[in-house]
Design a protein around this motif. Structure first.
Motif, short mmCIF file in Angstrom:
data_model
loop_
_atom_site.label_atom_id
_atom_site.label_comp_id
_atom_site.label_asym_id
_atom_site.label_seq_id
_atom_site.Cartn_x
_atom_site.Cartn_y
_atom_site.Cartn_z
N VAL A 146 0.81 -1.22 0.00
CA VAL A 146 0.00 0.00 0.00
C VAL A 146 0.85 1.28 0.00
CG1 VAL A 146 -1.67 1.35 1.34
CG2 VAL A 146 -2.05 -1.10 0.96
N PRO A 147 1.82 1.43 0.92
CA PRO A 147 2.64 2.65 0.88
C PRO A 147 3.54 2.72 -0.36
CG PRO A 147 3.44 1.14 2.57
CD PRO A 147 2.13 0.62 2.11
N LEU A 148 3.97 1.55 -0.85
CA LEU A 148 4.81 1.54 -2.06
C LEU A 148 4.02 2.06 -3.26
CD1 LEU A 148 7.45 0.79 -3.47
CD2 LEU A 148 6.56 -1.54 -3.73
N LEU A 149 2.76 1.64 -3.38
CA LEU A 149 1.92 2.12 -4.47
C LEU A 149 1.62 3.61 -4.31
CD1 LEU A 149 -0.62 -0.84 -4.82
CD2 LEU A 149 1.23 -0.23 -6.39
N ALA A 150 1.47 4.05 -3.06
CA ALA A 150 1.19 5.47 -2.82
C ALA A 150 2.32 6.34 -3.36
CB ALA A 150 0.99 5.72 -1.33
N GLU A 151 3.55 5.84 -3.25
CA GLU A 151 4.70 6.57 -3.79
C GLU A 151 4.61 6.70 -5.31
OE1 GLU A 151 8.15 4.48 -2.53
OE2 GLU A 151 7.89 4.94 -0.40
N GLN A 152 3.88 5.78 -5.94
CA GLN A 152 3.72 5.80 -7.40
C GLN A 152 2.44 6.51 -7.82
OE1 GLN A 152 3.99 1.74 -8.82
NE2 GLN A 152 5.74 1.27 -7.49
N VAL B 219 -6.22 0.33 -1.01
CA VAL B 219 -6.75 0.13 0.33
C VAL B 219 -6.98 -1.36 0.55
CG1 VAL B 219 -8.64 0.63 1.92
CG2 VAL B 219 -7.91 2.37 0.27
N ILE B 220 -6.55 -1.86 1.71
CA ILE B 220 -6.81 -3.25 2.05
C ILE B 220 -8.15 -3.32 2.76
CG2 ILE B 220 -6.04 -5.27 3.37
CD1 ILE B 220 -3.19 -4.15 3.16
N SER B 221 -9.06 -4.08 2.22
CA SER B 221 -10.37 -4.22 2.83
C SER B 221 -10.23 -4.91 4.19
CB SER B 221 -11.28 -5.06 1.93
OG SER B 221 -12.51 -5.34 2.56
N VAL B 222 -10.92 -4.38 5.19
CA VAL B 222 -10.92 -4.99 6.52
C VAL B 222 -12.10 -5.95 6.60
CG1 VAL B 222 -11.03 -4.58 9.01
CG2 VAL B 222 -9.86 -2.93 7.51
N SER B 223 -11.80 -7.24 6.65
CA SER B 223 -12.85 -8.26 6.64
C SER B 223 -13.53 -8.38 8.00
CB SER B 223 -12.25 -9.62 6.27
OG SER B 223 -11.70 -9.60 4.98
N TYR B 224 -14.73 -8.94 7.95
CA TYR B 224 -15.44 -9.33 9.17
C TYR B 224 -15.13 -10.79 9.46
CZ TYR B 224 -18.27 -5.09 8.75
OH TYR B 224 -18.69 -3.78 8.67
N THR B 225 -15.04 -11.14 10.73
CA THR B 225 -14.78 -12.54 11.08
C THR B 225 -15.41 -12.87 12.43
OG1 THR B 225 -13.09 -14.25 11.39
CG2 THR B 225 -12.58 -12.05 12.21
N THR B 226 -15.71 -14.16 12.59
CA THR B 226 -16.24 -14.63 13.86
C THR B 226 -15.15 -15.24 14.73
OG1 THR B 226 -16.79 -16.81 12.90
CG2 THR B 226 -18.52 -15.11 12.88
N LEU C 129 -14.16 1.82 -4.31
CA LEU C 129 -13.97 1.68 -5.76
C LEU C 129 -14.49 2.92 -6.49
CD1 LEU C 129 -15.00 -2.05 -6.25
CD2 LEU C 129 -12.69 -1.12 -6.49
N ALA C 130 -15.64 3.42 -6.05
CA ALA C 130 -16.21 4.61 -6.68
C ALA C 130 -15.33 5.84 -6.48
CB ALA C 130 -17.61 4.87 -6.11
N GLU C 131 -14.58 5.85 -5.36
CA GLU C 131 -13.66 6.96 -5.08
C GLU C 131 -12.38 6.86 -5.91
OE1 GLU C 131 -12.96 6.73 -0.93
OE2 GLU C 131 -14.90 7.61 -0.36
N GLY C 132 -12.21 5.77 -6.65
CA GLY C 132 -11.03 5.61 -7.47
C GLY C 132 -9.91 4.82 -6.83
N ALA C 133 -10.17 4.26 -5.66
CA ALA C 133 -9.13 3.47 -4.97
C ALA C 133 -9.12 2.03 -5.47
CB ALA C 133 -9.37 3.49 -3.46
N ASP C 134 -7.94 1.47 -5.56
CA ASP C 134 -7.83 0.03 -5.80
C ASP C 134 -8.07 -0.66 -4.46
OD1 ASP C 134 -7.22 0.47 -8.42
OD2 ASP C 134 -5.09 0.01 -8.25
N VAL C 135 -8.95 -1.64 -4.45
CA VAL C 135 -9.31 -2.33 -3.21
C VAL C 135 -8.74 -3.75 -3.23
CG1 VAL C 135 -11.19 -3.14 -1.73
CG2 VAL C 135 -11.41 -0.97 -2.96
N ILE C 136 -8.00 -4.07 -2.19
CA ILE C 136 -7.37 -5.38 -2.06
C ILE C 136 -8.17 -6.24 -1.10
CG2 ILE C 136 -5.27 -6.62 -1.38
CD1 ILE C 136 -3.75 -3.94 -1.92
N LEU C 137 -8.66 -7.37 -1.57
CA LEU C 137 -9.36 -8.32 -0.72
C LEU C 137 -8.39 -9.44 -0.37
CD1 LEU C 137 -12.82 -8.63 -2.55
CD2 LEU C 137 -12.06 -6.93 -0.88
#
Length: 215
Positions: free
Chosen positions: A25-31, A36-43, A95-103
């Motif tokens: 994420v920070p490496l891509l920001a430099e470019q 953004v890494i999606s924060v998953s839900y978990t039990t 995604l609508a904001e233009g961010a690449d989302v990492i699942l």
């Protein structure tokens, strides 16, 4: 605004995807690429050092089932006795904001994502060998031999789905794997969605060979 790209990044336990994606994420920001890494839900219960809302959204089984019924998940799966899911609303917002989302999810979730979003980019991270994978699992110092043996079997099951992903990266040298990941994101941003396979010949066959734990 250009819509962001959706990425499914999977790997066996100990494959290094969490460390790689967090460094990515920070490496891509430099470019100039917002990811953004999606924060998953978990039990499942939090592990030492994990924070709610940072590493995962930790919820009860009842709450998770309610979210399924309300259609709140982009994808969800039952993995090793625990539930995991990706929030639909937040993913679409980013995604609508233009961010690449990492699942950061497993192959089950990956299949659901591709069914809903066929243009999602799939990246599978492989270990350089079974011996190295086991060494990494043991290096955590958290699990018994029995648990590690089970994780090795689970890892091979996860690896068996590598061919469902367009991009393959071997995490042998961390910095090299990180650079390969960044290059994929950069090429996709430029419109090049050609699958990339950086896997040595014969590696997947070796990783899927039925072997017992090394140690």
């Amino acid at each position: 605004m250009t819509r962001g790209n959706l990425y499914v990044v999977s790997a066996p336990s100990g494959g290094g995807k969490t460390s790689l994606t967090r460094a990515l994420v920070p490496l891509l920001a430099e470019q100039g690429i917002r990811a953004v890494i999606s924060v998953s839900y978990t039990t499942r219960a939090p592990r030492p050092g994990e924070q709610d809302g940072v590493h995962y959204h930790f919820v009860t089984e009842q709450r998770f089932v309610e979210m399924i019924e309300h259609g709140d998940f982009f994808e969800h799966a039952h993995v090793f006795g625990r539930r995991y899911g990706t929030g639909r609303a937040k993913t679409e917002e980013l995604l609508a904001e233009g961010a690449d989302v990492i699942l950061d999810i497993d192959w089950q979730g990956g299949r659901q994502v591709r069914a809903l979003a066929p243009d999602a980019q799939g990246i599978f991270i492989l270990p350089p060998s079974l011996a190295e994978l086991e060494r990494r699992l043991r290096g955590r110092g958290q699990d018994s031999d029995e648990v590690i043996a089970g994780r090795m079997r689970e890892a091979q099951d996860e690896i068996s789905h590598f061919d469902e992903y367009g991009h393959l990266v071997v995490n042998e040298v961390f910095d090299r794997a990180l650079a390969e990941l960044a290059a994929i994101f950069s090429r996709v941003r430029q419109g090049d969605r050609t699958p990339r396979n950086a896997v040595p010949a014969g590696l997947t066959t070796e990783l899927l060979a039925k072997k017992g734990p090394i140690g």
